[in-house]
Write a protein that holds these residues in place. Structure first.
Motif, PDB file in Angstrom:
ATOM      1  N   SER A 120     -66.130  51.188  23.336  1.00 58.85           N
ATOM      2  CA  SER A 120     -66.176  50.274  24.461  1.00 58.85           C
ATOM      3  C   SER A 120     -67.626  50.033  24.843  1.00 58.85           C
ATOM      4  N   TRP A 121     -67.906  48.826  25.188  1.00 57.18           N
ATOM      5  CA  TRP A 121     -69.252  48.479  25.614  1.00 57.18           C
ATOM      6  C   TRP A 121     -69.469  48.916  27.057  1.00 57.18           C
ATOM      7  N   GLY A 122     -70.723  49.117  27.416  1.00 61.00           N
ATOM      8  CA  GLY A 122     -71.052  49.461  28.794  1.00 61.00           C
ATOM      9  C   GLY A 122     -70.883  48.254  29.703  1.00 61.00           C
ATOM     10  N   GLN A 123     -71.380  48.372  30.904  1.00 57.52           N
ATOM     11  CA  GLN A 123     -71.227  47.289  31.879  1.00 57.52           C
ATOM     12  C   GLN A 123     -72.084  46.080  31.541  1.00 57.52           C
ATOM     13  N   GLY A 124     -73.187  46.302  30.842  1.00 60.47           N
ATOM     14  CA  GLY A 124     -74.090  45.216  30.501  1.00 60.47           C
ATOM     15  C   GLY A 124     -74.829  44.693  31.718  1.00 60.47           C
ATOM     16  N   THR A 125     -75.727  43.756  31.468  1.00 59.42           N
ATOM     17  CA  THR A 125     -76.466  43.118  32.552  1.00 59.42           C
ATOM     18  C   THR A 125     -76.524  41.616  32.268  1.00 59.42           C
TER      19      THR A 125
END
Length: 131
Positions: A120-125
């Motif tokens: 799963s990817w993180g929250q990102g920006t």
């Protein structure tokens, strides 16, 4: 366990610059090659850049070469992505991740595919480029 958190995204006008940060916790960042990725709405994750654990090896996607600069400060456990001359097509959610392999374009692609399929990817920006 290494955890990465992205920050620094903003709304900017075309031609402006932005510095994104990827801060690590849970483990020392200097053991890992780190990659930056981005995902625009309706598109797959795209590789952007990577930097080796020592910082000696750096790679960029052709789409950002000459405009983006990746760097790392292992003392601060942080990797940066300095983006300049931003274009509307740079607008996306930007993510960082530890690479499954050394810093090269193939490892970037493999990491993106592996995370998408099995992780799963993180929250990102969020980076928005608009006049």
């Amino acid at each position: 366990q290494l955890q990465l958190v992205e920050s620094g995204g903003a709304l900017v006008q075309p031609g402006e610059s932005l510095r994104l940060s990827c801060a690590a916790s849970g483990s020392s960042l200097d053991h890992y090659a780190i990659g930056w990725f981005r995902q625009a709405p309706g598109k797959e994750h795209e590789v952007v850049s990577c930097i080796s654990s020592s910082g000696a090896v750096i790679k960029y996607a052709d789409s950002v070469k000459g405009r983006f600069t990746i760097s790392r400060d292992n003392a601060k456990n942080t990797v940066y992505l300095q983006s300049s001359s931003l274009k509307p097509e740079d607008a996306a959610v930007y993510y960082c991740a530890a690479l499954f392999g050394p810093c090269n374009i193939e490892a970037l692609r493999n990491t993106a595919q592996t995370i998408t399929k099995f992780g799963s990817w993180g929250q990102g920006t969020q980076v928005t480029v608009s006049s």
